[in-house]
Design a protein around this motif. Structure first.
Motif, mmCIF file in Angstrom:
data_model
loop_
_atom_site.group_PDB
_atom_site.id
_atom_site.type_symbol
_atom_site.label_atom_id
_atom_site.label_comp_id
_atom_site.label_asym_id
_atom_site.label_seq_id
_atom_site.Cartn_x
_atom_site.Cartn_y
_atom_site.Cartn_z
ATOM 1 N N ARG A 1 0.810 -1.218 0.000
ATOM 2 C CA ARG A 1 0.000 0.000 0.000
ATOM 3 C C ARG A 1 0.845 1.271 0.000
ATOM 4 O O ARG A 1 0.314 2.365 -0.226
ATOM 5 C CB ARG A 1 -0.949 -0.009 1.198
ATOM 6 N N ARG B 1 -0.296 3.862 -9.093
ATOM 7 C CA ARG B 1 -1.421 4.262 -8.231
ATOM 8 C C ARG B 1 -1.020 4.295 -6.752
ATOM 9 O O ARG B 1 -1.560 5.070 -5.975
ATOM 10 C CB ARG B 1 -2.585 3.274 -8.422
ATOM 11 N N THR B 2 -0.090 3.424 -6.371
ATOM 12 C CA THR B 2 0.335 3.333 -4.980
ATOM 13 C C THR B 2 1.127 4.572 -4.577
ATOM 14 O O THR B 2 1.981 5.020 -5.346
ATOM 15 C CB THR B 2 1.222 2.085 -4.795
ATOM 16 N N THR C 1 -7.253 5.895 -0.608
ATOM 17 C CA THR C 1 -7.181 5.753 -2.064
ATOM 18 C C THR C 1 -8.004 6.830 -2.755
ATOM 19 O O THR C 1 -7.570 7.447 -3.732
ATOM 20 C CB THR C 1 -7.670 4.359 -2.494
ATOM 21 N N TRP D 1 -6.200 10.123 -2.290
ATOM 22 C CA TRP D 1 -4.995 10.147 -3.129
ATOM 23 C C TRP D 1 -5.365 10.396 -4.590
ATOM 24 O O TRP D 1 -4.691 11.140 -5.299
ATOM 25 C CB TRP D 1 -4.224 8.833 -2.989
ATOM 26 N N ASN D 2 -6.454 9.778 -5.044
ATOM 27 C CA ASN D 2 -6.906 9.983 -6.421
ATOM 28 C C ASN D 2 -7.294 11.441 -6.660
ATOM 29 O O ASN D 2 -7.066 11.984 -7.749
ATOM 30 C CB ASN D 2 -8.087 9.068 -6.735
#
Length: 260
Positions: free
Chosen positions: A53, A96-97, A207, A210-211
């Motif tokens: 993660r 993405r991480t 997530t 973060w996006n």
């Protein structure tokens, strides 16, 4: 000299955090084609692993990354059209991480681009940052003009790219390039600690947040990154031209490091 049997990227997994270490310390982790390809593979491996993660990115031997290997460039030249699949910096920016960069020693030119492609940076007092693309004679292709401007503003970015001047760690902190400075012996421990703190957040919520940050950054940089990439893909420099400049680039780096 690095053992040729050692991997170019070292991997350490602790729980849900994976540390990737560039492993060419004898050349301050300069980006050869082989190292770049190995880093791309490991970044995607970590990104595709549901149990990982947070990614920590650092360099072996007290250096983050001194940029593209000038010896390679001197022998083969540069042809941006060959980078149709992008480079390790582009791939890093696309994972993405969350990626936290742990920077000691030089992060120069391509190495600076690599650092800027991380989500944020923790540095040691001896960290140094510089853009010497113009001295080498190559237009950036890893999003430097976009991400450096996002970090420090266009006026400071122009100054760095035109002069090749080095930022010391304190200035990098004041300008917003790095988030914090820690003693060299504590760099990795601090990275693991920050990752552990990030892991206490609800994974689904983090997530989503973060996006949103990624989208905000993309709003400001996506067009600029693509514009830079187009110019880079059309850029070529013969090996003997690079060789003629390489010595002065190295000398400049040593003099800047000695005085900063």
């Amino acid at each position: 000299m690095t053992d040729p049997n050692e991997p170019l990227v070292l991997i350490e997994q602790r729980g849900h955090t994976r540390m990737l270490t560039l492993n060419r310390p004898h050349v301050r982790n300069a980006l050869s084609v082989a190292l770049s390809n190995a880093l791309v593979a490991e970044l995607h491996s970590a990104d595709d692993d549901a149990d990982t993660r947070v990614i920590l990115l650092t360099g072996a031997g007290g250096a983050f990354c001194s940029g593209v290997d000038l010896k390679d460039l001197s022998e083969h030249g540069f042809d941006g059209a060959e980078s149709v699949d992008g480079n390790c910096i582009t791939h890093l920016a696309d994972v993405r991480t969350p990626v936290v960069g742990l920077v000691s020693g030089p992060a120069v030119t391509g190495g600076f681009e690599l650092a800027l492609a991380c989500d944020f940076l923790i540095a040691t007092p001896d960290a140094r940052f510089a853009d010497t693309h113009s001295r080498v004679g190559i237009v950036p292709g890893g999003g430097l003009t976009a991400r450096l401007t996002e970090a420090v503003g266009v006026r400071r970015a122009r100054q760095m790219s035109s002069t090749g001047a080095y930022l010391d760690a304190d200035t990098a902190l004041a300008w917003g390039v790095v988030n914090e400075i820690v003693p060299p012996a504590q760099l990795h421990d601090r990275g693991w600690s920050v990752a552990e703190a990030m892991l206490t957040a609800d994974a689904r919520t983090l997530t989503a947040v973060w996006n949103l940050y990624d989208a905000l950054s993309a709003d400001g940089t996506a067009t600029a990154v693509e514009r830079e990439s187009v110019v880079n893909r059309g850029w070529s420099v013969a090996g003997d031209e690079v060789a003629g400049r390489a010595k002065s680039v190295v000398t400049h780096g040593r003099s800047e490091s000695a005085t900063s």
